[in-house]
Design a protein around this motif. Structure first.
Motif, mmCIF file in Angstrom:
data_model
loop_
_atom_site.group_PDB
_atom_site.id
_atom_site.type_symbol
_atom_site.label_atom_id
_atom_site.label_comp_id
_atom_site.label_asym_id
_atom_site.label_seq_id
_atom_site.Cartn_x
_atom_site.Cartn_y
_atom_site.Cartn_z
ATOM 1 N N ALA A 31 0.725 -1.286 0.084
ATOM 2 C CA ALA A 31 0.059 -0.083 -0.068
ATOM 3 C C ALA A 31 0.781 1.256 0.016
ATOM 4 N N ARG A 32 1.839 1.395 1.076
ATOM 5 C CA ARG A 32 2.694 2.441 0.642
ATOM 6 C C ARG A 32 3.700 2.660 -0.564
ATOM 7 N N SER A 33 3.983 1.528 -1.124
ATOM 8 C CA SER A 33 4.621 1.621 -2.719
ATOM 9 C C SER A 33 3.401 2.435 -3.351
ATOM 10 N N VAL A 53 16.550 6.445 -1.091
ATOM 11 C CA VAL A 53 15.687 5.464 -1.031
ATOM 12 C C VAL A 53 14.992 5.546 0.302
ATOM 13 N N PHE A 54 13.818 5.096 0.394
ATOM 14 C CA PHE A 54 13.134 5.150 1.799
ATOM 15 C C PHE A 54 13.318 3.860 2.474
ATOM 16 N N ALA A 55 13.154 4.040 3.905
ATOM 17 C CA ALA A 55 13.473 3.082 4.889
ATOM 18 C C ALA A 55 12.551 3.198 5.858
ATOM 19 N N PHE A 101 -6.306 -4.551 11.633
ATOM 20 C CA PHE A 101 -4.815 -4.375 11.939
ATOM 21 C C PHE A 101 -4.807 -2.647 11.858
ATOM 22 N N ALA A 102 -3.940 -2.395 13.019
ATOM 23 C CA ALA A 102 -3.654 -0.777 13.034
ATOM 24 C C ALA A 102 -2.139 -0.767 13.288
ATOM 25 N N SER A 103 -1.627 0.175 12.437
ATOM 26 C CA SER A 103 -0.076 0.408 12.510
ATOM 27 C C SER A 103 0.255 2.176 12.416
ATOM 28 N N GLU A 104 1.299 2.200 13.202
ATOM 29 C CA GLU A 104 2.075 3.466 12.860
ATOM 30 C C GLU A 104 3.134 3.199 12.452
ATOM 31 N N VAL A 105 3.741 3.700 11.085
ATOM 32 C CA VAL A 105 5.006 3.713 10.413
ATOM 33 C C VAL A 105 5.569 4.739 10.469
ATOM 34 N N THR A 106 6.932 4.786 10.880
ATOM 35 C CA THR A 106 7.715 5.992 10.543
ATOM 36 C C THR A 106 8.912 5.751 9.533
ATOM 37 N N LEU A 107 8.798 6.587 8.167
ATOM 38 C CA LEU A 107 9.635 6.540 7.215
ATOM 39 C C LEU A 107 10.824 7.605 7.327
ATOM 40 N N VAL A 108 11.866 7.104 6.823
ATOM 41 C CA VAL A 108 13.068 8.087 6.604
ATOM 42 C C VAL A 108 13.463 8.017 5.172
ATOM 43 N N ALA A 109 14.341 8.809 4.658
ATOM 44 C CA ALA A 109 15.024 8.842 3.428
ATOM 45 C C ALA A 109 16.641 8.704 3.900
ATOM 46 N N LEU A 110 17.108 7.676 2.919
ATOM 47 C CA LEU A 110 18.553 7.520 2.976
ATOM 48 C C LEU A 110 19.223 7.729 1.904
ATOM 49 N N GLY A 112 22.700 7.518 -0.860
ATOM 50 C CA GLY A 112 23.409 6.312 -1.462
ATOM 51 C C GLY A 112 24.561 5.735 -0.593
ATOM 52 N N GLN A 113 24.895 6.322 0.348
ATOM 53 C CA GLN A 113 25.644 5.762 1.373
ATOM 54 C C GLN A 113 25.010 5.103 2.446
ATOM 55 N N GLY A 114 23.775 5.291 2.751
ATOM 56 C CA GLY A 114 23.043 4.694 3.898
ATOM 57 C C GLY A 114 22.847 5.825 5.121
ATOM 58 N N GLY A 115 23.227 6.855 4.901
ATOM 59 C CA GLY A 115 22.933 8.072 5.788
ATOM 60 C C GLY A 115 21.492 8.607 5.899
ATOM 61 N N ALA A 116 21.434 9.281 6.796
ATOM 62 C CA ALA A 116 20.072 10.020 6.775
ATOM 63 C C ALA A 116 20.154 11.210 5.914
ATOM 64 N N THR A 117 18.763 11.469 5.259
ATOM 65 C CA THR A 117 18.889 12.845 4.394
ATOM 66 C C THR A 117 17.495 13.211 4.383
ATOM 67 N N ARG A 118 17.290 14.636 3.862
ATOM 68 C CA ARG A 118 16.013 15.083 3.904
ATOM 69 C C ARG A 118 15.100 14.400 3.008
ATOM 70 N N LEU A 119 13.917 14.103 3.240
ATOM 71 C CA LEU A 119 12.581 13.746 2.475
ATOM 72 C C LEU A 119 12.573 14.487 1.086
ATOM 73 N N PRO A 120 11.827 13.855 0.307
ATOM 74 C CA PRO A 120 11.763 14.541 -1.131
ATOM 75 C C PRO A 120 10.719 15.856 -0.699
ATOM 76 N N ALA A 121 10.735 16.759 -1.347
ATOM 77 C CA ALA A 121 10.090 18.039 -1.208
ATOM 78 C C ALA A 121 8.633 17.651 -1.326
ATOM 79 N N VAL A 122 8.006 16.596 -2.048
ATOM 80 C CA VAL A 122 6.640 16.458 -2.387
ATOM 81 C C VAL A 122 6.170 15.619 -0.923
ATOM 82 N N LEU A 123 6.982 15.018 -0.159
ATOM 83 C CA LEU A 123 6.512 14.169 1.018
ATOM 84 C C LEU A 123 6.518 15.405 2.073
#
Length: 129
Positions: A31-33, A53-55, A101-110, A112-123
């Motif tokens: 569903a997220r995809s 990428v998203f994680a 089923f109820a969930s709360e999901v936290t997404l981040v953006a990584l 190319g080296q696997g480090g945290a980065t800002r989410l895309p502007a649209v998000l």
């Protein structure tokens, strides 16, 4: 709010004939995809062009009632909170309006080296639902 419909297949169930608990995570991932795709984000192109990428950072899940083979389910995705670095979604799996089923999901953006980065502007610009 985004809705994603699916059907429970035999492969989704356990020996008792109910949806195996881990498959709910697969359902909400699909569903997220589709939600991201509907926002106009091509994840393959994003990775190829920026390395981003998203994680999933965190999932809180409540299993409320069982789903069974051949039932039609709906995953409802809602934006709960957005910061520059993360987005928190509420994702519920329902059957004809009944919450299973109820969930709360936290997404981040990584990056190319696997480090945290800002989410895309649209998000980053999405308002809570």
């Amino acid at each position: 709010m985004h809705r994603f419909d699916l059907r429970v297949y035999y492969e989704d169930t356990d020996l008792a004939g109910i949806v195996y608990y881990a498959n709910y995570l697969k359902f909400i991932e699909r569903a997220r995809s589709e939600w991201v795709r509907d926002l106009g984000i091509d994840q393959a192109a994003m990775k190829a062009e920026t390395g981003q990428v998203f994680a999933v950072r965190r999932v809180v899940a409540d299993y409320l009632a069982p789903a069974r083979f051949d039932e039609r389910l709906t995953v409802v995705t809602r934006v709960l909170k957005v910061t520059p670095a993360r987005i928190i979604l509420g994702q519920d799996v329902t059957r004809e309006g009944e919450s299973l089923f109820a969930s709360e999901v936290t997404l981040v953006a990584l990056d190319g080296q696997g480090g945290a980065t800002r989410l895309p502007a649209v998000l980053r610009q999405l308002p809570p639902d």
